[in-house]
Each structure stands twice: as structure tokens, then as C-alpha cells.
Write an enzyme that holds these catalytic residues in place. Sequence first.
Site, PDB file in Angstrom:
ATOM      1  N   TYR A 138     -14.712   4.021   8.954  1.00  0.00           N
ATOM      2  CA  TYR A 138     -13.246   4.042   9.013  1.00  0.00           C
ATOM      3  C   TYR A 138     -12.795   4.688  10.329  1.00  0.00           C
ATOM      4  O   TYR A 138     -11.924   4.148  11.038  1.00  0.00           O
ATOM      5  CB  TYR A 138     -12.731   4.833   7.811  1.00  0.00           C
ATOM      6  CG  TYR A 138     -11.244   5.076   7.754  1.00  0.00           C
ATOM      7  CD1 TYR A 138     -10.347   4.031   7.564  1.00  0.00           C
ATOM      8  CD2 TYR A 138     -10.733   6.375   7.849  1.00  0.00           C
ATOM      9  CE1 TYR A 138      -8.974   4.274   7.471  1.00  0.00           C
ATOM     10  CE2 TYR A 138      -9.373   6.618   7.754  1.00  0.00           C
ATOM     11  CZ  TYR A 138      -8.496   5.565   7.575  1.00  0.00           C
ATOM     12  OH  TYR A 138      -7.145   5.809   7.483  1.00  0.00           O
TER      13      TYR A 138
ATOM     14  N   GLY B  47       0.808  -1.227   0.000  1.00  0.00           N
ATOM     15  CA  GLY B  47       0.000   0.000   0.000  1.00  0.00           C
ATOM     16  C   GLY B  47       0.838   1.272   0.000  1.00  0.00           C
ATOM     17  O   GLY B  47       2.071   1.230  -0.085  1.00  0.00           O
ATOM     18  N   GLN B  48       0.130   2.408   0.095  1.00  0.00           N
ATOM     19  CA  GLN B  48       0.785   3.717  -0.030  1.00  0.00           C
ATOM     20  C   GLN B  48       1.891   3.913   1.010  1.00  0.00           C
ATOM     21  O   GLN B  48       2.998   4.318   0.673  1.00  0.00           O
ATOM     22  CB  GLN B  48      -0.263   4.840   0.095  1.00  0.00           C
ATOM     23  CG  GLN B  48       0.300   6.228  -0.191  1.00  0.00           C
ATOM     24  CD  GLN B  48      -0.585   7.368   0.309  1.00  0.00           C
ATOM     25  OE1 GLN B  48      -1.512   7.155   1.111  1.00  0.00           O
ATOM     26  NE2 GLN B  48      -0.292   8.572  -0.144  1.00  0.00           N
TER      27      GLN B  48
ATOM     28  N   ARG C 128      -1.451  -9.364  -2.297  1.00  0.00           N
ATOM     29  CA  ARG C 128      -1.185  -9.871  -3.653  1.00  0.00           C
ATOM     30  C   ARG C 128      -0.259 -11.081  -3.607  1.00  0.00           C
ATOM     31  O   ARG C 128       0.681 -11.102  -2.811  1.00  0.00           O
ATOM     32  CB  ARG C 128      -0.467  -8.799  -4.481  1.00  0.00           C
ATOM     33  CG  ARG C 128      -1.289  -7.567  -4.676  1.00  0.00           C
ATOM     34  CD  ARG C 128      -0.600  -6.704  -5.692  1.00  0.00           C
ATOM     35  NE  ARG C 128      -0.925  -5.312  -5.441  1.00  0.00           N
ATOM     36  CZ  ARG C 128      -0.234  -4.293  -5.907  1.00  0.00           C
ATOM     37  NH1 ARG C 128       0.840  -4.508  -6.620  1.00  0.00           N
ATOM     38  NH2 ARG C 128      -0.599  -3.053  -5.642  1.00  0.00           N
TER      39      ARG C 128
ATOM     40  N   LYS D 133     -10.704   3.249  13.553  1.00  0.00           N
ATOM     41  CA  LYS D 133      -9.450   3.859  14.015  1.00  0.00           C
ATOM     42  C   LYS D 133      -9.502   4.154  15.518  1.00  0.00           C
ATOM     43  O   LYS D 133      -8.559   3.879  16.252  1.00  0.00           O
ATOM     44  CB  LYS D 133      -9.135   5.134  13.219  1.00  0.00           C
ATOM     45  CG  LYS D 133      -8.668   4.858  11.797  1.00  0.00           C
ATOM     46  CD  LYS D 133      -7.392   4.007  11.768  1.00  0.00           C
ATOM     47  CE  LYS D 133      -6.908   3.684  10.387  1.00  0.00           C
ATOM     48  NZ  LYS D 133      -5.803   2.708  10.356  1.00  0.00           N
TER      49      LYS D 133
END
Length: 318
Positions: free
Chosen positions: A142, A11-12, A36, A146
Site C-alpha cells: 500500500y 468508500g469512507q 457497486r 502511495k
Amino acid sequence: MAKILVTGATGQIGAELTLALREHYGADNVIAAGHRREPPGGLAQTGPYCSLDVRDAAALNAVVTAHGITVIYHLAALLSAVAEEQPLQAWDINMNGLLNVLECARQHGCQVFFPSSIAAFGPGTPPFNTPQDTVQRPSTIYGITKVTGELLCDYYYRRYGVDARGVRYPGLISNQVLPGGGTTDYAVDIFYAAVRQRHYDCFLRADTQLDMMYMPDAIAAAMQLMQADASRLMHRNGFNATAMSFTPSQLAAAIQQHLPDFTIAYAIDPLRQAIADSWPRHMDDSAARAEWGWQPRYDLSAMVGDMLRHITAKLRNE
Ligand code: AKB
């Protein structure tokens, strides 16, 4: 020597953090894990990679045991906008993934990094100089994952002594891996559009002010907090940390300093606008500065110059 597992490594944040950790701790000591099967380029060439679904506790335990993991950077999660489209899946990945990581850390004595977010705040939170300890009633799934994650990490520390630590990241701006499904993604997309076609249609209103941070600072924050002297930490999880705070029109003006023919228009996405409107405008991060020496290197103008240089070079080579 630390043996590190990075979940969400494709991811980022994960992709860049993995490379920085490999640089610091040695490539073989940092295991990248992503959903993946085939690792993307940089991760495969620079060290070990495994395919892992963090919701699978047995598979996570097997990786931790096989590699003798001592530290877990747990980055696998769905971001705000995509989570709002799939709330049940967001809960499953964000909460069950974290619970598995904390349980595994308890059993194997690992240190844990958990990234929280400005999304852990909500409409009832003071929007300016948002205090470290304040009202946290987020209105997004989300944000709920968190704030629950922050509490779970604190609980595992108090109850079992798991050394879990974390920061509340603002929007993160980076030039290697694209963010996937966040509300602050406009602040990355705008650079690709500026370089490619000198125009961007922004999905947030011109005056939507949010905290932001450039990726090199985000990576430094994670590593610095994990190495910090525990006796100095009054908080452990959910440290407010920011580097700059701007609106889309201010970001566009900073880009126009370099590309005077760049233009911006606004095509508001009601879902992401509502999410952004529920988040603070600018956090007070003095606790992070005092307790572990947080000090960002990039402000708006330094970040914009660096992003344009990198994106221009990247698109030239495509
Ligand atoms: C998002 O926009 O969802 C994230 C975040 C602020 O946590 N970038």
C-alpha cells in the site's frame, strides 16, 4: 462551473466528500462513481451516480466525456491491511487506476486530487516531526503504491501540466461509512464497540502512536487544497497533514471521560501491528499550513465528543 467526478465514492472518504462537494458546487455537478452497481442511499438520492471500475480506461474516458468532467477526486483504492493480503490486486487497483485517471486528466485537461497517506513513509523515516521532504522507503505494498502515486502525480504535472494535488492523510475517523481494511480502523471500530458493549479488543498495542484526523477536517483539506492559489504551492502532491496524534490507550482514556465504564483489552494482530510500527508517529505539516492554509478544527477531545454523539444516535436508529 466545475464538473466533478469522485471515484471510490462509496468508500469512507468518498461518501462524505461527494455530499460536501454537492453542497458546494450543486448536486448535478458532482458525479459519484463506485464499483457497486446500485448506489448506496445518500449518494443515489442526492445526485448522479455511475458504476465504474477505474482499471477500465475506456469506461473512465466515457464518463469524463459524457459529463464534461473538469475535476477528478480519485479515491478508489485498497487500504493497507487488505492490500497486504492481496498485493497484486492492490497494485492493479491503486496504480493502474491512478494511471488511467492521470492519462484521462491529461487528455481532457482535468484537475486531479490524489490522497496519499502516512503509509508513504517507512521504517527509515524520522518518526517524530516527520519532515515534508524526507526518506520514503515504505515496507508495505500500500505504501509503495502511495509513494509511487505521489511521484506519478508530480511527473504528470511537470511533464504535461496536469494540475494534480494531494495530501498524505493520517488515520481517518468517521461515523458514516466504515473504513475497509486499514491499519488505523481501530480508531473507528472502538466507538461502535464502546457504545454497543462498553468494551473493545484492540488489534494494535496500547502504545502505538499514530497521526489521526476527523473526517470533517479531511474533507475540508481536500477541498481547500484543490481551491488553493497555485502560485503559493511549492509542493503539489503528498502534503503532510495531521490533526492529532494518539495511542489506543490515550483514545480509550478520552472515551472513558464520557463513558466511565468503558474498558479496553489488547489482542494484537501481528500484520497490522507491523504495518503501524513502520509508520511515523507524528508528522510535521507546516508546509501545508504555510502553502494553502491547512488548519484542523478537531482535536482529540472535540473529535471523541462528536463521534460518540453521532454513533449513539446512529445505533439508536438501527
Ligand atoms: C490505512 O490504515 O490503511 C489508512 C491509511 C493510514 O492510509 N487509513
